[in-house]
Structure formats: structure tokens, C-alpha cells
Design an enzyme around this catalytic site. Structure first.
Site, PDB file in Angstrom:
ATOM      1  N   ASN A  13       0.828  -1.193   0.000  1.00 48.80           N
ATOM      2  CA  ASN A  13       0.000   0.000   0.000  1.00 48.80           C
ATOM      3  C   ASN A  13       0.878   1.264   0.000  1.00 48.80           C
ATOM      4  O   ASN A  13       1.447   1.645   1.013  1.00 48.80           O
ATOM      5  CB  ASN A  13      -0.889  -0.053   1.250  1.00 48.80           C
ATOM      6  N   LYS A  14       0.949   1.913  -1.162  1.00 50.21           N
ATOM      7  CA  LYS A  14       1.832   3.074  -1.345  1.00 50.21           C
ATOM      8  C   LYS A  14       1.388   4.272  -0.494  1.00 50.21           C
ATOM      9  O   LYS A  14       2.207   5.099  -0.098  1.00 50.21           O
ATOM     10  CB  LYS A  14       1.856   3.493  -2.821  1.00 50.21           C
ATOM     11  N   ASP A  68      -0.107  -3.062  10.343  1.00 54.22           N
ATOM     12  CA  ASP A  68      -1.459  -3.519  10.058  1.00 54.22           C
ATOM     13  C   ASP A  68      -2.431  -2.513  10.663  1.00 54.22           C
ATOM     14  O   ASP A  68      -2.284  -2.129  11.819  1.00 54.22           O
ATOM     15  CB  ASP A  68      -1.702  -4.916  10.629  1.00 54.22           C
TER      16      ASP A  68
HETATM   17  P1  ITT Z   1      -0.405  -3.907   3.413  1.00 54.34           P
HETATM   18  O1  ITT Z   1       0.203  -4.369   2.145  1.00 54.34           O
HETATM   19  O2  ITT Z   1       0.549  -3.053   4.219  1.00 54.34           O
HETATM   20  O3  ITT Z   1      -1.029  -5.015   4.250  1.00 54.34           O
HETATM   21  P2  ITT Z   1      -3.198  -3.013   3.170  1.00 54.34           P
HETATM   22  O4  ITT Z   1      -3.799  -2.039   2.235  1.00 54.34           O
HETATM   23  O5  ITT Z   1      -3.643  -4.433   3.131  1.00 54.34           O
HETATM   24  O6  ITT Z   1      -1.605  -2.906   2.993  1.00 54.34           O
HETATM   25  P3  ITT Z   1      -4.049  -2.833   5.987  1.00 54.34           P
HETATM   26  O7  ITT Z   1      -4.340  -4.290   6.034  1.00 54.34           O
HETATM   27  O8  ITT Z   1      -3.191  -2.267   7.068  1.00 54.34           O
HETATM   28  O9  ITT Z   1      -3.363  -2.387   4.611  1.00 54.34           O
HETATM   29  O10 ITT Z   1      -5.369  -1.961   5.968  1.00 54.34           O
HETATM   30  C1  ITT Z   1      -6.657  -2.504   6.088  1.00 54.34           C
HETATM   31  C2  ITT Z   1      -7.651  -1.658   5.339  1.00 54.34           C
HETATM   32  O11 ITT Z   1      -7.825  -0.423   6.015  1.00 54.34           O
HETATM   33  C3  ITT Z   1      -7.253  -1.343   3.906  1.00 54.34           C
HETATM   34  O12 ITT Z   1      -8.409  -1.470   3.089  1.00 54.34           O
HETATM   35  C4  ITT Z   1      -6.814   0.097   3.950  1.00 54.34           C
HETATM   36  O13 ITT Z   1      -7.140   0.783   2.749  1.00 54.34           O
HETATM   37  C5  ITT Z   1      -7.613   0.655   5.131  1.00 54.34           C
HETATM   38  N1  ITT Z   1      -6.814   1.677   5.819  1.00 54.34           N
HETATM   39  C6  ITT Z   1      -5.638   1.474   6.472  1.00 54.34           C
HETATM   40  N2  ITT Z   1      -5.143   2.634   6.942  1.00 54.34           N
HETATM   41  C7  ITT Z   1      -6.019   3.589   6.563  1.00 54.34           C
HETATM   42  C8  ITT Z   1      -6.051   4.976   6.718  1.00 54.34           C
HETATM   43  O14 ITT Z   1      -5.081   5.648   7.326  1.00 54.34           O
HETATM   44  N3  ITT Z   1      -7.088   5.644   6.212  1.00 54.34           N
HETATM   45  C9  ITT Z   1      -8.080   5.002   5.573  1.00 54.34           C
HETATM   46  N4  ITT Z   1      -8.126   3.686   5.365  1.00 54.34           N
HETATM   47  C10 ITT Z   1      -7.096   2.976   5.851  1.00 54.34           C
END
Ligand code: ITT
Length: 188
Positions: A13-14, A68
Site C-alpha cells: 500500500n503506497k 497492520d
Molecule cells: P499492506 O500491504 O501493508 O497489508 P493493506 O492495504 O492491506 O496494505 P491494511 O491491512 O493495514 O493495509 O489496511 C486494512 C484496510 O484499512 C485497507 O483497506 C486500507 O485501505 C484501510 N486503511 C488502512 N489505513 C487507513 C487509513 O489511514 N485511512 C483510511 N483507510 C485505511
């Protein structure tokens, strides 16, 4: 002269990377992306998920981190929490707002768990921001759930209506990464 601190973050996730990079760079730490395939487990606890993913990354001679994050809605007993990414991919923001239609309590929290590992040392930091779920999608900045999350101290705006700097002053991610940065600075 102090030595340069470099950390490697395993993420796809960039947006997360860019937020974390800005926070750490203000503390003198350089964050780089580690291109690997992470094994993600399903568990109820974010710290457990982040730490597990990290343990399964090949142990290298450089400091690595995994973050996470998740959105926990009080009126839905903490849903979607660790399922945040699946829920966003399936029902999306509109679907979450629909689930909230007859729910009176709109309070919610964003949580971020950052797990760190270097050689035989590992630790994990948690950051939380309290707020509420908006009644409509607002703003085009940020990513993920940002357009429906109103942080308690943000003057009523969603994260989606804030600049990256404003979000970084308040966010769960900023809180977790600042703890990590402070901890790193206390070590030689
Ligand atoms: P990784 O590769 O780092 O796992 P990911 O996108 O799967 O990236 P997460 O599991 O940490 O990231 O995030 C779970 C969900 O919550 C994912 O759909 C994100 O888009 C959302 N999310 C995480 N942080 C957020 C933020 O600061 N604001 C809005 N949505 C967020």
C-alpha cells in the site's frame, strides 16, 4: 555525528508507505519499501497480525517493519476491524454507510500496529485515533476509509477532506510511527 537510520517496510500500500515515510523522516529516519510477498493471517488483534507477518518474512540483516491497520466501529461491535481490507474490497464505503443506517452510535476508532524486527530484537507499537463515521462520503484526499472517518480533533472534517500534513498530525498511523521513531532514537 549520528549514524543514518534506515528501515524497510513490507507493504503493498503506497499510501500507507508515503504517510509513514513522512512521519519518520521528520524524526531523522529513512523509510524504504521492501518488495516481498507477505503472509497475512486473519486474527482479531492487529498487533498479532503485524507481528506474525513480520516473523514470516525472511530474516535479513536489515531492520524491517510491517504495519497492520483497521477501522473499528463501536455500534457494529468493532466491525470491520481486522477485516477492513476485505470489507472495503467487497461492500465498499457505500456498503459500510448502509450498515450504519439504523445504528445510533457512530463512534469509531482507527488503529495501527507497527511491528519492528532487527536481528534478534522485535517489538510492536500501537496508535489509535478516536472519531466517528460520517453520514456521507466526503473528500477526495487520503485513501481507504478516509472519506467516511471524522477524527475527534479535526473540526468535523473527514480525513478525506484533510491535507496529508493535517492527517499526519492526528492519525493512528502517525501515533504508532512516532512511538517507533522515539524508541529508535533512544537506542544508540
Ligand atoms: P499492506 O500491504 O501493508 O497489508 P493493506 O492495504 O492491506 O496494505 P491494511 O491491512 O493495514 O493495509 O489496511 C486494512 C484496510 O484499512 C485497507 O483497506 C486500507 O485501505 C484501510 N486503511 C488502512 N489505513 C487507513 C487509513 O489511514 N485511512 C483510511 N483507510 C485505511
Amino acid at each position: 555525528m549520528s549514524k543514518e537510520r534506515i528501515l524497510w517496510m513490507a507493504t503493498r500500500n503506497k499510501n500507507k508507505y508515503s504517510e509513514a515515510k513522512n512521519i519518520l523522516s521528520s524524526m531523522g529516519v529513512t523509510l524504504k519499501i521492501l518488495e516481498v510477498n507477505r503472509v497475512e493471517v486473519q486474527a482479531d488483534d492487529l498487533k498479532e497480525i503485524a507481528s506474525y507477518s513480520l516473523r514470516n518474512l525472511e530474516s535479513e540483516s536489515r531492520p524491517i517493519i510491517v504495519e497492520d491497520a483497521g477501522l473499528f466501529i463501536d455500534g457494529l461491535n468493532g466491525f470491520p476491524g481486522p477485516y477492513s481490507s476485505y470489507v472495503l474490497r467487497t461492500i465498499g464505503l457505500e456498503g459500510v454507510l448502509k450498515l450504519m443506517k439504523n445504528v445510533e452510535n457512530r463512534e469509531a476508532k482507527f488503529k495501527s500496529a507497527v511491528a519492528y524486527k532487527f536481528r534478534d530484537q522485535s517489538t510492536c507499537f500501537l496508535g489509535v485515533v478516536e472519531g466517528e463515521i460520517s453520514t456521507e462520503i466526503r473528500g477526495s484526499q487520503g485513501f481507504g476509509y478516509d472519506p467516511i472517518f471524522i477524527p475527534g480533533e479535526g473540526g468535523g472534517r473527514t480525513f478525506g477532506e484533510m491535507s496529508p500534513e493535517e492527517k499526519n498530525a492526528l492519525s493512528h498511523r502517525a501515533r504508532a510511527f512516532r512511538k517507533l521513531g522515539e524508541w529508535l532514537l533512544t537506542r544508540n
